[in-house]
Design an enzyme around this catalytic site. Sequence first.
Site, PDB file in Angstrom:
ATOM      1  N   GLY A  26     -20.544 -13.276 -18.529  1.00 45.55           N
ATOM      2  CA  GLY A  26     -19.804 -14.029 -18.200  1.00 45.55           C
ATOM      3  C   GLY A  26     -19.060 -14.192 -16.952  1.00 45.55           C
TER       4      GLY A  26
ATOM      5  N   SER B  90     -24.714 -11.250 -15.534  1.00 44.64           N
ATOM      6  CA  SER B  90     -25.675 -12.847 -15.058  1.00 44.64           C
ATOM      7  C   SER B  90     -24.417 -13.716 -15.079  1.00 44.64           C
ATOM      8  CB  SER B  90     -27.234 -13.680 -15.008  1.00 44.64           C
ATOM      9  OG  SER B  90     -26.866 -14.044 -15.947  1.00 44.64           O
ATOM     10  N   LYS B  91     -24.551 -14.774 -15.176  1.00 42.16           N
ATOM     11  CA  LYS B  91     -23.187 -16.140 -15.710  1.00 42.16           C
ATOM     12  C   LYS B  91     -23.413 -16.304 -16.689  1.00 42.16           C
ATOM     13  CE  LYS B  91     -22.950 -19.839 -11.726  1.00 42.16           C
ATOM     14  NZ  LYS B  91     -23.802 -20.472 -11.610  1.00 42.16           N
ATOM     15  N   ARG B  92     -24.375 -16.292 -17.053  1.00 39.26           N
ATOM     16  CA  ARG B  92     -24.379 -15.994 -18.532  1.00 39.26           C
ATOM     17  C   ARG B  92     -23.116 -14.442 -19.385  1.00 39.26           C
ATOM     18  NH1 ARG B  92     -28.577 -12.788 -21.166  1.00 39.26           N
ATOM     19  NH2 ARG B  92     -29.414 -12.140 -19.763  1.00 39.26           N
TER      20      ARG B  92
END
Length: 475
Positions: free
Chosen positions: A246, A242-244
């Site tokens: 990268g 997920s976005k967290r």
Amino acid sequence: MTRRVRTRIAPSPTGFLHLGTARTALFSWAFARHHGGDFVLRIEDTDEARSTQDAVDQIVAAMKWLRLDWDDGPFFQMQRLDRYREVIAKMLIEGTAYRCYCSPEELDAMREAQRARGDKPRYDGRWRDRDPSEAPPGMKSAIRLKAPITGETVIEDHVQGRVVFQNENLDDFVLLRSDGTPTYMLAVVVDDHDMGITHVIRGDDHLANAPRQKQIYDAMGWTVPQMAHIPLIHGPDGAKLSKRHGALGVEAYRAMGYLPVTMRNYLARLGWSHGDQEIFSTEELIAAFDLAQVGRSPARLDLARLDNLNGHYIRKCSDSELLVEIERILPHIAGGQELAAKLAPELRQRLLAAMPGLKERAKTLIELIEGARYLWSERPLQLDEKAAGVLTAEARVLLRELTDDLGAVDAWTAGATEQAVRAFAERKDTKLANVAQPLRAALTGRTTSPPIFDVLAVLGRNESLARLRDQVQGR
Ligand code: GLU
């Protein structure tokens, strides 16, 4: 007769090309190339509300950047609506599909009641055997598959092995919505069939769709393609990517200065292995790629490894190739336009001359560009804070004398300037670093740079002396 291998990538154009989709594309591409077959690009744009031309453009650009060339396509599902309706007409005639006249409210109520009983919500087949003449007047129908009620549907998967689904857990799902648009389930099967796809390689988030798709193939009497459902990419902590963790879009990695060859090599090793080999040329990848070596557990994203791999490829690239890659990413990075405007032949020459020193240190093209920034900085240079700290009054006095010495150097080479600077330091009875640091600060505006004698050589006599004079005159 064995069929010519054909694989495909079928992204939905609702955003950037996801890292996971890029890896699926790479696997599908490598598999096709390995077998001398074709790789097809299909845009699954039936979700009209979420599909955009911009996303199509981004996907195509990212595929091209990764040098994942396709042999056929891009095909667009929205241009094939007639074909899906034709298949549906045939299924209705053959009785493998039927019209369902449930309103959305009726379906909601049905699911609500099932949930209240503690059952899994599913279509209960209420129109399966009912005659369309019973339909409420003016009501449009959706078309559903008349799926087998008992028995099992088995997928022999190249990665997951034999996966058995009980038909009683699968319902009569929708093929064509009441507005006449196909569902993903129908379109994907018709397309894979029509496009001669022999191997469907995709993320294992689609494994649950596979038995439903097989039921459509069976209903049509079509050959089911071979399947390989690859475990998804996870973050370093083992959670779904997920976005967290990268960036998720391929274009973000381009903007961060990763080379396409790095991304290909990196993505290839994300879930696939060939002994303990880490570095693969394109030819080696094509020769070695097979589905048997795709792992069954999720690969983890490791950005430190990506950096190291990129450093490796940057050092391996020729100077002129790196210049091409730098020019290629300029439109996509902050301040890139400005640099592009300055890249006249003279600066290109300087950049090429500086490249051997720069590429030893850089892990990304961005670092490479940052390291080279002194080449196009305009006089008088803006010193960063640390460089300003180095250029004390005392240091400036030293530099003034050094400037005179350097002005007397005959042939302006790294070797000749080094000799002059060393001789100067000796005469002043001080360490080389005490001279080199102010020199670096004056020439580059920074306290870190490629080797200082290379900097002198690349800048040339006039520019070097002018930058030094700017500082000793305290401008
Ligand atoms: N359009 C689907 C997606 O983007 C891919 C479907 C498939 O590979 O079967 O996830």
